[in-house]
Motif scaffolding. Structure first.
Motif, short mmCIF file in Angstrom:
data_model
loop_
_atom_site.label_atom_id
_atom_site.label_comp_id
_atom_site.label_asym_id
_atom_site.label_seq_id
_atom_site.Cartn_x
_atom_site.Cartn_y
_atom_site.Cartn_z
N TYR A 51 -10.15 -11.06 0.62
CA TYR A 51 -9.69 -9.77 0.46
C TYR A 51 -8.10 -9.56 0.57
CZ TYR A 51 -8.97 -5.33 2.67
OH TYR A 51 -8.47 -4.16 2.83
N ASN A 52 -7.56 -10.83 0.90
CA ASN A 52 -6.12 -10.64 0.96
C ASN A 52 -5.23 -10.75 -0.24
OD1 ASN A 52 -6.78 -13.43 0.42
ND2 ASN A 52 -5.18 -14.29 2.04
N VAL A 53 -6.00 -11.08 -1.34
CA VAL A 53 -5.57 -11.02 -2.55
C VAL A 53 -5.45 -9.65 -3.57
CG1 VAL A 53 -5.86 -13.37 -3.25
CG2 VAL A 53 -7.33 -11.59 -3.90
N LEU A 54 -6.14 -8.69 -2.82
CA LEU A 54 -6.50 -7.28 -3.31
C LEU A 54 -4.85 -6.83 -3.30
CD1 LEU A 54 -9.70 -5.94 -2.16
CD2 LEU A 54 -9.21 -6.99 -4.17
N ASP A 55 -4.23 -6.89 -2.59
CA ASP A 55 -2.87 -6.18 -2.54
C ASP A 55 -2.10 -6.59 -3.81
OD1 ASP A 55 -1.10 -4.34 -1.33
OD2 ASP A 55 0.07 -6.15 -0.88
N GLU A 56 -1.96 -8.11 -4.22
CA GLU A 56 -1.40 -8.43 -5.03
C GLU A 56 -1.95 -8.07 -6.38
OE1 GLU A 56 -0.24 -12.93 -6.76
OE2 GLU A 56 -0.81 -12.71 -4.88
N ILE A 57 -3.23 -8.15 -6.30
CA ILE A 57 -3.82 -7.67 -7.88
C ILE A 57 -3.59 -6.16 -7.97
CG2 ILE A 57 -6.01 -6.93 -8.91
CD1 ILE A 57 -7.40 -9.62 -7.24
N ALA A 58 -3.51 -5.30 -7.03
CA ALA A 58 -3.20 -4.00 -7.30
C ALA A 58 -1.81 -3.76 -7.74
CB ALA A 58 -3.61 -3.12 -5.98
N GLY A 59 -0.98 -4.36 -6.97
CA GLY A 59 0.66 -4.23 -7.27
C GLY A 59 1.08 -5.01 -8.59
N ARG A 60 0.25 -5.98 -9.02
CA ARG A 60 0.66 -6.75 -10.09
C ARG A 60 -0.01 -6.55 -11.39
NH1 ARG A 60 1.26 -12.84 -9.43
NH2 ARG A 60 2.43 -12.22 -11.34
N ILE A 61 -1.39 -5.95 -11.35
CA ILE A 61 -2.16 -5.95 -12.46
C ILE A 61 -2.70 -4.41 -12.61
CG2 ILE A 61 -4.23 -6.51 -13.58
CD1 ILE A 61 -3.94 -9.42 -12.05
N LEU A 62 -3.14 -3.77 -11.77
CA LEU A 62 -3.83 -2.43 -11.92
C LEU A 62 -2.92 -1.28 -11.92
CD1 LEU A 62 -7.01 -3.18 -9.60
CD2 LEU A 62 -6.78 -3.43 -12.02
N THR A 63 -1.90 -1.30 -11.60
CA THR A 63 -0.79 -0.09 -11.15
C THR A 63 0.82 -0.42 -11.92
OG1 THR A 63 0.03 -0.94 -9.39
CG2 THR A 63 -1.82 0.75 -9.21
N ASN A 64 1.23 0.55 -12.39
CA ASN A 64 2.50 0.71 -12.72
C ASN A 64 3.24 1.30 -11.49
OD1 ASN A 64 4.99 1.30 -13.53
ND2 ASN A 64 4.44 2.08 -15.63
N PRO A 65 4.18 0.46 -10.60
CA PRO A 65 4.37 0.74 -9.34
C PRO A 65 5.48 2.03 -9.57
CG PRO A 65 5.25 -1.28 -10.02
CD PRO A 65 4.28 -0.94 -10.94
N VAL A 66 5.97 2.19 -10.74
CA VAL A 66 6.84 3.27 -10.93
C VAL A 66 6.41 4.52 -10.87
CG1 VAL A 66 8.93 4.21 -12.74
CG2 VAL A 66 8.64 1.66 -12.35
N ILE A 67 5.03 4.95 -11.47
CA ILE A 67 4.53 6.09 -11.67
C ILE A 67 3.19 6.19 -10.65
CG2 ILE A 67 5.53 6.44 -13.84
CD1 ILE A 67 2.80 5.84 -15.21
N GLN A 68 2.73 4.89 -10.21
CA GLN A 68 1.54 5.12 -9.46
C GLN A 68 1.60 4.51 -8.14
OE1 GLN A 68 -0.68 2.75 -12.78
NE2 GLN A 68 -1.81 4.61 -13.29
N SER A 69 0.50 4.80 -7.43
CA SER A 69 0.25 4.16 -5.94
C SER A 69 -1.18 3.84 -5.91
CB SER A 69 0.72 5.13 -5.01
OG SER A 69 -0.25 6.26 -5.05
N TYR A 70 -1.48 3.02 -4.93
CA TYR A 70 -2.74 2.58 -4.83
C TYR A 70 -3.34 2.48 -3.17
CZ TYR A 70 -0.84 -2.01 -3.77
OH TYR A 70 -0.21 -2.99 -2.99
N LYS A 71 -4.52 2.65 -3.10
CA LYS A 71 -5.00 2.46 -1.52
C LYS A 71 -6.07 1.39 -1.96
CE LYS A 71 -7.26 6.05 -0.18
NZ LYS A 71 -7.48 7.44 0.21
N ILE A 72 -6.13 0.41 -0.65
CA ILE A 72 -7.23 -0.57 -0.75
C ILE A 72 -8.10 0.23 0.56
CG2 ILE A 72 -7.97 -2.80 -0.25
CD1 ILE A 72 -5.33 -3.62 -1.20
#
Length: 75
Positions: A51-72
């Motif tokens: 579970y602890n890797v989801l934050d890294e996956i979301a921030g590095r792979i699934l989103t562009n932090p300049v224009i997107q946000s995410y919620k786990i």
């Protein structure tokens, strides 16, 4: 364990897919629809210790932090 990552555009960032759908709806006669937004949801089945890797996956792979946000979301 199951979890989801929900990705959305940041406030004041235009969502090109949503804008296109709004234009198409208007051309088809569906007037008065404004503020459409689209969310992408990625679903995962995980080992309990992963579970602890989801934050890294979301921030590095699934989103562009300049224009997107995410919620786990844990299920």
């Amino acid at each position: 364990m199951k979890a989801k990552i929900e990705v959305t555009y940041l406030p004041n960032v235009e969502d090109p897919e949503a804008l296109s759908i709004e234009r198409n709806l208007s051309m088809l006669g569906y007037n008065g629809i404004k503020g459409l937004s689209i969310k992408k949801i990625y679903e995962f089945t995980l080992d309990d210790d992963s579970y602890n890797v989801l934050d890294e996956i979301a921030g590095r792979i699934l989103t562009n932090p300049v224009i997107q946000s995410y919620k786990i979301i844990r299920d």
